[in-house]
Design an enzyme around this catalytic site. Sequence first.
Site, PDB file in Angstrom:
ATOM      1  N   HIS A 265      88.524  97.811  50.802  1.00 11.81           N
ATOM      2  CA  HIS A 265      88.233  97.990  52.229  1.00 11.81           C
ATOM      3  C   HIS A 265      88.562  99.418  52.623  1.00 11.81           C
ATOM      4  CE1 HIS A 265      88.163  97.275  56.556  1.00 11.81           C
ATOM      5  NE2 HIS A 265      87.512  96.165  56.280  1.00 11.81           N
ATOM      6  N   ASP A 319      85.536  89.076  53.112  1.00 15.86           N
ATOM      7  CA  ASP A 319      84.299  88.557  52.527  1.00 15.86           C
ATOM      8  C   ASP A 319      84.519  87.785  51.239  1.00 15.86           C
ATOM      9  OD1 ASP A 319      82.611  89.373  54.497  1.00 15.86           O
ATOM     10  OD2 ASP A 319      82.392  91.378  53.675  1.00 15.86           O
TER      11      ASP A 319
HETATM   12  N1  ACO Z   1      85.754  96.611  42.878  1.00 15.79           N
HETATM   13  C1  ACO Z   1      86.101  97.539  41.940  1.00 15.79           C
HETATM   14  N2  ACO Z   1      86.421  98.819  42.252  1.00 15.79           N
HETATM   15  C2  ACO Z   1      86.407  99.142  43.548  1.00 15.79           C
HETATM   16  C3  ACO Z   1      86.078  98.227  44.551  1.00 15.79           C
HETATM   17  C4  ACO Z   1      85.740  96.915  44.166  1.00 15.79           C
HETATM   18  N3  ACO Z   1      85.387  96.024  45.072  1.00 15.79           N
HETATM   19  N4  ACO Z   1      86.144  98.859  45.747  1.00 15.79           N
HETATM   20  C5  ACO Z   1      86.503 100.121  45.501  1.00 15.79           C
HETATM   21  N5  ACO Z   1      86.651 100.300  44.176  1.00 15.79           N
HETATM   22  C6  ACO Z   1      87.019 101.525  43.496  1.00 15.79           C
HETATM   23  C7  ACO Z   1      85.830 102.477  43.448  1.00 15.79           C
HETATM   24  O1  ACO Z   1      85.035 102.266  42.312  1.00 15.79           O
HETATM   25  C8  ACO Z   1      86.514 103.816  43.450  1.00 15.79           C
HETATM   26  O2  ACO Z   1      86.977 104.063  42.152  1.00 15.79           O
HETATM   27  P1  ACO Z   1      86.932 105.549  41.539  1.00 15.79           P
HETATM   28  O3  ACO Z   1      87.806 106.369  42.440  1.00 15.79           O
HETATM   29  O4  ACO Z   1      87.451 105.369  40.153  1.00 15.79           O
HETATM   30  O5  ACO Z   1      85.503 105.977  41.605  1.00 15.79           O
HETATM   31  C9  ACO Z   1      87.733 103.615  44.336  1.00 15.79           C
HETATM   32  O6  ACO Z   1      87.989 102.194  44.302  1.00 15.79           O
HETATM   33  C10 ACO Z   1      87.516 104.050  45.769  1.00 15.79           C
HETATM   34  O7  ACO Z   1      86.276 103.504  46.231  1.00 15.79           O
HETATM   35  P2  ACO Z   1      85.599 103.929  47.621  1.00 15.79           P
HETATM   36  O8  ACO Z   1      84.228 103.359  47.702  1.00 15.79           O
HETATM   37  O9  ACO Z   1      85.726 105.407  47.815  1.00 15.79           O
HETATM   38  O10 ACO Z   1      86.605 103.261  48.624  1.00 15.79           O
HETATM   39  P3  ACO Z   1      86.314 102.846  50.104  1.00 15.79           P
HETATM   40  O11 ACO Z   1      87.619 102.610  50.703  1.00 15.79           O
HETATM   41  O12 ACO Z   1      85.407 103.776  50.786  1.00 15.79           O
HETATM   42  O13 ACO Z   1      85.508 101.472  49.854  1.00 15.79           O
HETATM   43  C11 ACO Z   1      84.333  99.499  50.240  1.00 15.79           C
HETATM   44  C12 ACO Z   1      85.460 100.443  50.697  1.00 15.79           C
HETATM   45  C13 ACO Z   1      82.976 100.192  50.469  1.00 15.79           C
HETATM   46  C14 ACO Z   1      84.407  98.227  51.072  1.00 15.79           C
HETATM   47  C15 ACO Z   1      84.506  99.177  48.738  1.00 15.79           C
HETATM   48  O14 ACO Z   1      85.790  98.682  48.489  1.00 15.79           O
HETATM   49  C16 ACO Z   1      83.451  98.197  48.220  1.00 15.79           C
HETATM   50  O15 ACO Z   1      82.336  98.615  47.887  1.00 15.79           O
HETATM   51  N6  ACO Z   1      83.810  96.865  48.115  1.00 15.79           N
HETATM   52  C17 ACO Z   1      82.904  95.859  47.662  1.00 15.79           C
HETATM   53  C18 ACO Z   1      82.015  95.409  48.813  1.00 15.79           C
HETATM   54  C19 ACO Z   1      82.763  94.609  49.861  1.00 15.79           C
HETATM   55  O16 ACO Z   1      83.490  93.671  49.562  1.00 15.79           O
HETATM   56  N7  ACO Z   1      82.552  94.978  51.144  1.00 15.79           N
HETATM   57  C20 ACO Z   1      83.114  94.254  52.263  1.00 15.79           C
HETATM   58  C21 ACO Z   1      84.109  95.065  53.025  1.00 15.79           C
HETATM   59  S1  ACO Z   1      84.780  94.077  54.336  1.00 15.79           S
HETATM   60  C22 ACO Z   1      83.658  94.135  55.565  1.00 15.79           C
HETATM   61  O17 ACO Z   1      82.858  95.048  55.658  1.00 15.79           O
HETATM   62  C23 ACO Z   1      83.619  93.036  56.573  1.00 15.79           C
END
Ligand code: ACO
Length: 388
Positions: A265, A319
């Site tokens: 998140h 989610d």
């Molecule tokens: N699974 C595995 N790795 C993850 C996940 C995940 N769900 N989420 C983040 N990471 C990792 C990324 O790969 C990244 O790794 P790296 O630095 O080695 O490249 C690191 O964590 C940071 O990721 P970002 O995308 O920069 O983090 P951010 O805080 O912007 O991401 C987000 C938030 C977009 C929600 C992300 O966690 C994601 O894509 N999650 C999966 C989709 C999801 O569940 N969305 C619902 C959010 S809740 C809502 O909107 C109601």
Amino acid sequence: MSTIREPVVIHKGLDNVYVKESKICYIDGEASKLFYRGYSIEELASHSTFEEASYLLIYGWLPTESQLDQFTRKLESNRAVEPRLLELLRKLPPKSDPMDVLRTAVSALGVYDPQPATDDLDARIDKALAILAKVPTIITAFQRLRTGSDPIPPTGHMTQAGEFLYMLTGHEPKPHDVHVMDVALILHAEHEMNASTFACTVTASTLADMYSVITSGIGTLRGPLHGGANEAALRTVLDVGDPSNAESYVVDALAHKKRIMGFGHRVYKTWDPRYLILKKLGEELAVKKEQTKLFDTALAIETSARRHLEGTPIFPNVDSYSGIVFHMLGIETDLFTPIFVMSRISGWTAHTIEYLEANRLIRPKALYVGKIGLPYPPIESRSGKPQE
Ligand code: ACO
């Protein structure tokens, strides 16, 4: 001629940019805390209803009995949609995405309103409440039409959660199902300045009408980076199929740098408090619905992912269990994001009204890095390619 450059900082994604002061929602992403108007999400989920939480968000205080009664009646009296809207829904392709249908229908409500625009903030709230009340009717009508059934009119005396479940099937929903749906609506009603709330705020800042404001929110929530992750999380659990497959799924996904849906998140760097509430509800529902294998599979994915992601700030979010809960309530997967709308209109309205109380047109800047003062070329001498 050289490009104009200003000494500016670019906030791509507007990370950590504040657009207003607010008394609506507080999130502490490090401490797993979420408050609506000062009340914790745990308290609201335990003691409140979606109607009460919506009143709180929009007006700023918990309603008295008579205020709640009046508010509930306002929603009930606005729940039905006019025949020409149903006609419009009948004409849309049955294969349309329900979010596209909802966006179109809310926009059409504005066309049918003889006076869609108003400067009066109370009248704006009334228009938003009319839309909020109609959204369950629109979603369920389309769901029934695309499966070859006729829409079922609202009873006029149930809550947002109850009417939605009733209009899906025409059967009186079980009280426990209504309770679960109601809590899910409370949990999704508000989450500070997220992308769709910001889109609504931008639209409202131009003094556009509430139909345009809410249509902007729906269009923004439509994208997979915002709404929609719960659909993907559920699909993952259904694909994994059995708790025994969870570990290999997680290992493979992380090895291929795939994201585990329902994890991570932008704001929460620990447990999402909404996840904890929905997980408990999901567990109870799984027993009642005899779908423990589905729940256990989700749990096994969560346990395995947490073990492999230990030491990172990637925790389960709301989610990870919301899709499973909706699935166990018998709701089609592509209706999950429309349900989000059915709840989030309350938060969109609260922020819009708060912003309009001291409005300032939102108009950021883009730093121009192109050329200027180029000679205008005749058509026969143009390269037809981007400028070097
Ligand atoms: N699974 C595995 N790795 C993850 C996940 C995940 N769900 N989420 C983040 N990471 C990792 C990324 O790969 C990244 O790794 P790296 O630095 O080695 O490249 C690191 O964590 C940071 O990721 P970002 O995308 O920069 O983090 P951010 O805080 O912007 O991401 C987000 C938030 C977009 C929600 C992300 O966690 C994601 O894509 N999650 C999966 C989709 C999801 O569940 N969305 C619902 C959010 S809740 C809502 O909107 C109601």
